[in-house]
Design a protein around this motif. Structure first.
Motif, PDB file in Angstrom:
ATOM      1  N   THR A 121       0.817  -1.226   0.000  1.00 63.82           N
ATOM      2  CA  THR A 121       0.000   0.000   0.000  1.00 63.82           C
ATOM      3  C   THR A 121       0.845   1.269   0.000  1.00 63.82           C
ATOM      4  N   SER A 226      -5.233  11.015  -7.348  1.00 63.37           N
ATOM      5  CA  SER A 226      -5.456   9.565  -7.443  1.00 63.37           C
ATOM      6  C   SER A 226      -4.355   8.902  -8.259  1.00 63.37           C
ATOM      7  N   LEU A 231      -4.177   4.977  -7.704  1.00 61.18           N
ATOM      8  CA  LEU A 231      -5.584   4.613  -7.525  1.00 61.18           C
ATOM      9  C   LEU A 231      -6.305   4.738  -8.865  1.00 61.18           C
ATOM     10  N   LEU A 249     -15.124   2.478  -8.743  1.00 58.04           N
ATOM     11  CA  LEU A 249     -13.795   1.889  -8.772  1.00 58.04           C
ATOM     12  C   LEU A 249     -13.816   0.583  -9.549  1.00 58.04           C
ATOM     13  N   GLN A 260      -8.387   1.151  -1.172  1.00 58.38           N
ATOM     14  CA  GLN A 260      -8.568   2.245  -2.124  1.00 58.38           C
ATOM     15  C   GLN A 260      -9.655   3.208  -1.664  1.00 58.38           C
TER      16      GLN A 260
END
Length: 485
Positions: A121, A226, A231, A249, A260
């Motif tokens: 992450t 993003s 993302l 998403l 996310q």
């Protein structure tokens, strides 16, 4: 767009040549991606390559609020031990600590919980002026075992149940939110912001491109922020409410998608503040306007074959598909408090507000709680339209997938699908926080799936939040009770 001027021709009498600039070494593929690295060695190189000075080690609390610590990069990569007090998971959204009740107890020593960074992450924090990174952490005890009641671990526990069957759940969240004018006084109602046209935004702009264009620069920053974090936004639309937007998403692993959503909420808030407005994920921020949902599309894949478990080889729906729906109908009322976690959440679940009010299901029927979108056999899925956008994404996904799992495990048959309007009749869902909480505490089938430790702690915190809410006198009470009773 500016046009680059051609370079001047070199003089014929020039005999020397200009040295070419040295090429920068290519960044290895493992370090070039915006989000996630394989190990600590790659993490150190990833941070150095980007000149990162500070790193935020964060983890979601019960409300989904980022908690954690910030430190210099050099300290992060030197095997530093990170810890937070266990009481962090026992406070309410207002920061209070509820009294012990029922099976809710405080840890006597308020001992430390360790943060373990999940390097998959790791990403930039693109809105910070100084080079800063962020990483989501798992939470373990001093013995290294995962703490059952933390949101990320609750979701991982449910995913593991599917893995034991050789399956992998796949989800795709859709997150609605409002942009509102900045408001420093909580006693005043929220109002729509002013767009680039200079006029306040009005309702009734569903799917309006002009409605999106009112906030072009803000939305550009959402996209830029993003992209800087790796993302992926699938689509962005304007919803029915004034300055109400929805981000969809791309489908994928539930834990990754919960991460996310966790990142997206923070990203959207930061972009909004930069442009002088607020972004809110309250389920019902404005009276007489639609609420904000977090719809969850769900399917299950056989890990070995890649086949959608919801479909037979001939393309017809499988028994597991119907049992998944049956499980949603039977168990979702008992987990609704994880999908609608606040008093305000139940203001959204009312008739005639384009949201479900019962557990009906149907094919391509948006008035039901569980909609089956039109798709081919491999993409067959169940959309849960009950969760509100104020929900902790880890807990909402865990609850929804747990209900489907129990339906398959216990072979629960669903009711007949409805082709009629399903959200105009009587409400057969919990109408308030305490009613929903009682269903969660009393449903024994959920104890081994979500863990009794989590349910006990969650119930205690929610009861504390309700008592805090009851201390507030509302405008409705002053308007109708002050002089009439």
């Amino acid at each position: 767009m500016s046009v680059k001027k051609p370079a001047k021709a070199a003089s014929k009498t020039t005999h020397h040549t200009t040295a070419k600039p040295a090429k920068r070494p290519a960044i290895p593929a493992a370090l070039a991606q915006a989000r996630g690295v394989k190990d600590w060695k790659d993490a150190a190189r990833w941070l150095k390559t980007r000149g990162i000075e500070d790193i935020e080690c964060i983890t979601p609390d019960l409300a989904g609020v980022p908690r954690g610590k910030m430190m210099p990069t050099s300290k992060f990569t030197s095997n530093t031990s990170l810890a937070l007090p266990s009481a962090l998971y026992r406070h309410t959204i207002s920061g209070g600590y509820p009294d012990e009740s029922g099976n809710f107890r405080y840890e006597p020593r308020d001992s430390d919980l360790k943060l373990v960074p999940d390097l998959s992450t790791l990403s930039n924090v693109p809105w910070e002026s100084d080079p800063t990174a962020q990483v989501i952490c798992d939470v373990v005890g001093s013995d290294g075992r995962e703490i059952a009641y933390t949101p990320r671990n609750v979701l991982k526990r449910v995913i593991a149940l599917y893995a034991e069957k050789g399956w992998k759940p796949v989800v795709a969240p859709e997150i609605e939110f409002y942009l509102v004018a900045q408001n420093g006084d909580p006693d005043l109602p929220l109002t729509p912001p002013v767009g680039r046209s200079g006029r306040p935004i009005v309702a009734g702009q569903a799917y309006s491109i002009a409605g999106i264009n009112e906030f072009d620069e803000l939305i550009d920053d959402i996209y830029h922020f993003s992209e800087g974090q790796g993302l992926e936004i699938d689509t962005l639309i304007h919803e029915e409410g004034p300055a109400q937007l929805e981000i969809n998403l791309r489908h994928g692993d539930p834990l990754e998608l919960a991460d996310q959503v966790f990142f997206f909420k923070r990203t959207i808030r930061e972009a909004a503040v930069k442009h002088g407005t607020f972004a809110t994920f309250m389920a019902k921020p404005m009276q007489n306007q639609p609420g904000s949902a977090m719809h969850i599309h769900q399917s299950v894949i056989d890990i070995e074959t890649g086949r959608n478990v919801f479909s037979l080889e001939n393309g017809e729906p499988s028994p597991e598909f119907f049992h998944f729906i049956g499980g949603m109908q039977k168990y979702v009322p008992a987990t609704l408090v994880m999908m609608a976690p606040y008093v305000n959440s139940y203001r959204r679940l009312t008739p005639d507000m384009a949201c479900p009010v019962n557990t009906a299901w149907g094919y391509d029927n948006r008035t039901t709680a569980f909609r089956i979108p039109v798709s081919d056999a491999q993409a067959r899925r169940v959309e849960n339209r009950l969760p509100s956008s104020d929900a902790n994404p880890y807990l909402a996904l865990a609850a929804s997938l747990a209900c489907g799992y129990l339906g398959i495990e216990n072979m629960v048959d669903p009711s007949a699908p409805t082709a009629d309007t399903a959200n105009e009749g009587d409400i057969d869902l919990p109408r308030g926080l305490l009613e929903a909480l009682a269903l969660l505490e009393n449903e024994t089938a959920l104890q081994p799936v979500l863990s009794s430790e989590f349910i006990n702690l969650y119930a205690g915190v929610k009861k504390g939040e309700f008592e805090t809410f009851m201390e507030v006198i509302s405008p409705w009470e002053r308007e109708f009770l002050l002089l009439n009773v």
